[in-house]
Design an enzyme around this catalytic site. Sequence first.
Site, short mmCIF file in Angstrom:
data_model
loop_
_atom_site.label_atom_id
_atom_site.label_comp_id
_atom_site.label_asym_id
_atom_site.label_seq_id
_atom_site.Cartn_x
_atom_site.Cartn_y
_atom_site.Cartn_z
N LYS A 17 0.83 -1.22 0.09
CA LYS A 17 -0.06 0.10 0.07
C LYS A 17 0.79 1.29 0.14
O LYS A 17 0.37 2.21 -0.51
CB LYS A 17 -1.00 0.02 1.12
N GLU A 20 -2.64 7.00 7.37
CA GLU A 20 -3.33 7.91 6.57
C GLU A 20 -4.40 8.70 7.05
O GLU A 20 -4.95 8.11 8.05
CB GLU A 20 -3.57 7.44 5.17
N ASN A 65 -14.14 -2.02 9.11
CA ASN A 65 -13.23 -2.14 7.57
C ASN A 65 -13.53 -3.28 7.09
O ASN A 65 -12.87 -3.50 5.81
CB ASN A 65 -11.70 -1.78 7.85
N GLU A 104 -9.22 0.64 -5.59
CA GLU A 104 -10.25 0.96 -4.55
C GLU A 104 -10.06 2.63 -4.46
O GLU A 104 -8.93 3.09 -4.33
CB GLU A 104 -10.07 0.21 -3.31
N GLU A 154 -6.18 2.24 -2.55
CA GLU A 154 -5.18 1.03 -2.78
C GLU A 154 -5.51 0.06 -3.97
O GLU A 154 -6.55 0.30 -4.71
CB GLU A 154 -5.16 0.06 -1.55
N ASN A 165 -5.73 -3.76 -5.15
CA ASN A 165 -5.79 -5.19 -4.88
C ASN A 165 -5.47 -6.05 -6.12
O ASN A 165 -6.05 -6.16 -7.13
CB ASN A 165 -6.99 -5.74 -4.32
N PHE A 180 -21.35 -8.78 16.39
CA PHE A 180 -20.77 -9.21 15.48
C PHE A 180 -19.56 -10.10 15.73
O PHE A 180 -18.55 -10.12 15.05
CB PHE A 180 -20.44 -8.47 14.42
#
Length: 681
Positions: free
Chosen positions: A116, A200, A235, A275, A288, A290, A348
């Site tokens: 990244k 970031e 995320n 993305e 980023e 992938n 969750f």
Amino acid sequence: MFKKILIANRGEIACRVIKTARKMGIQTVAIYSDADRNALHVRMADEAVHIGPSPANQSYIVIDKVMDAIRQTGAEAVHPGYGFLSENKLFAEALEKEGVAFIGPPANAIEAMGDKITSKKIAQEANVSTVPGYMGLIADADEAVKISGEIGYPVMIKASAGGGGKGMRIAWNDAEAREGFQSSKNEAANSFGDDRIFIEKFVTQPRHIEIQVLADTHGNCIYLGERECSIQRRNQKVVEEAPSPFLDEATRKAMGEQSCALAQAVGYASAGTVEFIVDGDRNFYFLEMNTRLQVEHPVTELITGVDLVEQMIRVAAGEKLPMTQDDVTLTGWAIENRLYAEDPYRNFLPSIGRLTRYRPPVEVAAGPLEANGKWHGDAPSGPTAVRNDTGVYEGGEISMYYDPMIAKLCTWGPDRPAAIEAMRNALDGFEVEGIGHNLPFVAAVMDHPVFIKGEMTTAFIKEQYPDGFEGVTLGAADLTRLAAAAAAMFRVAEIRRTRISGTLDNHERMVGTDWVVTAQDARFDVTIDADPGGSTVRFADGTAHRVTSRWTPGDSLATVEIDGAPMVLKVDKITSGFRMRFRGADVKVHVRTPRQAELNDLMPEKLPPDTSKMLLCPMPGLVVKIDVEVGDEVQEGQALCTVEAMKMENILRAEKTATVTKINAGAGDSLAVDDVIMEFE
């Protein structure tokens, strides 16, 4: 073309690759750990090789073991899926040295884009707008705090080699930056074998939109539209759709062309995803790239007709792309819901165990597609499609060692409302028992007004469920329909139950017509008029609903028509009624005679045990550390301990000020759900 490929992965993505390889006439090799000895991908493959113990860092991400499996089986190519070794440059180089094709991008592209930090630098050089941040490596927590303060809170702490939400934390202050840095490093090391971290700026209220690119080794690159991935939890994407309800054609084109330019700048070949985060004014910022197949690739396949796995294999074999950008057509709308072994009622947290029941909805294709991704004739305007990518089966185990995803349920429709409605029905008909899972939550999302309007951001779950998911409360109309269905079904069950046989004159006790239905604290006095075609359920206020169904007592799934409108219900028998699940709601519906209802009102309510002075383990997992000692006074929000489950570290915090009186667990202990970790006074 290759004759045999090895899939260096597990679960649903391994099964997905096997399906396409089989369609292409290519033999497949599966690899498996101890925990996956009886896994579905092992059963589906033509061959299978055991590669080690259950933890991924002792099996699936050990390059030497995967290479041994390749040599044993003579595989000519390897598909890495996603996660594990899919973005590992050393693995790609090892394959190249062995003369085995990597069904993915070149090693230099993996190095450039898979990291990244490096990818952001390249994006900046290519004049792609990027999110402000610190691009260098960060040595320790003190430096992380300093850099975070310079960037300005909130910040995102991320693993350089990360993906899938692993090794990511949002920090809003110095304390969270310090804590998040260490947790991100630990998760990154465990999941990817690389603990490098960068920071970031976290853009508030963003939308997460990504572009699917496809490139070959002959210099061709196209983009296949975008995917909206804004509904995320920790995320980790939960709901995806294609196309995005937010983009216009001009923004889509700009993002797509920029993505292709970035891919070509590093000599990219294969499928990849660029993305972006997009603000409310449709300004987009590179996040980023992938360098692999994305989890959510099926929605792109459903709206384009392009089999991305097939194209990856063909590109790896040296073939040219069979289409140009002008050939790409986006048809209809597709939605994906990720089914996770996570309990939405426990914030969750991961759930493991045996799938005592696993019955996905029947998969339905919308219509034939040409190889170049265009529909034969006109695009379907009525039928919808259902697709379920899965790697489990009824009776199988959900392990604590891997990602908690069970399946990816996808629907397609000619437009967004049709795709959403198809998804609602598919979720209602998806039966999963034995573990905690998030089906109720994603069903609730499909009915949420913010989602229906297409106005969600990555803060959707936090904003719409600030106190966690507490279930769905049905509205008056749906509750009345549910009561009518339950009354009619209970009458059928009572008739069967009261049948008497074995006497000279077989007979059955008369079943009454007057009933009292209770659900969600509501009471309905009903009268049932039955006939051979169904039942008419009349309510005390004068309304009536016609109920028809082929449901048989004992069936766990009931398709009922209420006044001609279908209603799919998951049904379990309970005393004097049913447990019914519909549209994310989990409702106990009691059906009693008027006299039974009168007596039930006199029964005392059973209260649950008091656990307010205990810290219970919310999921099966491994204790990483205990942060307090007996006698410590803890404050609300203070970290008490860390429990690791399914590759994620979970920090358990104090809910209020209290004094620790007893600690029952220590680092290294394996705990079950509701095991007492510590006690307070």
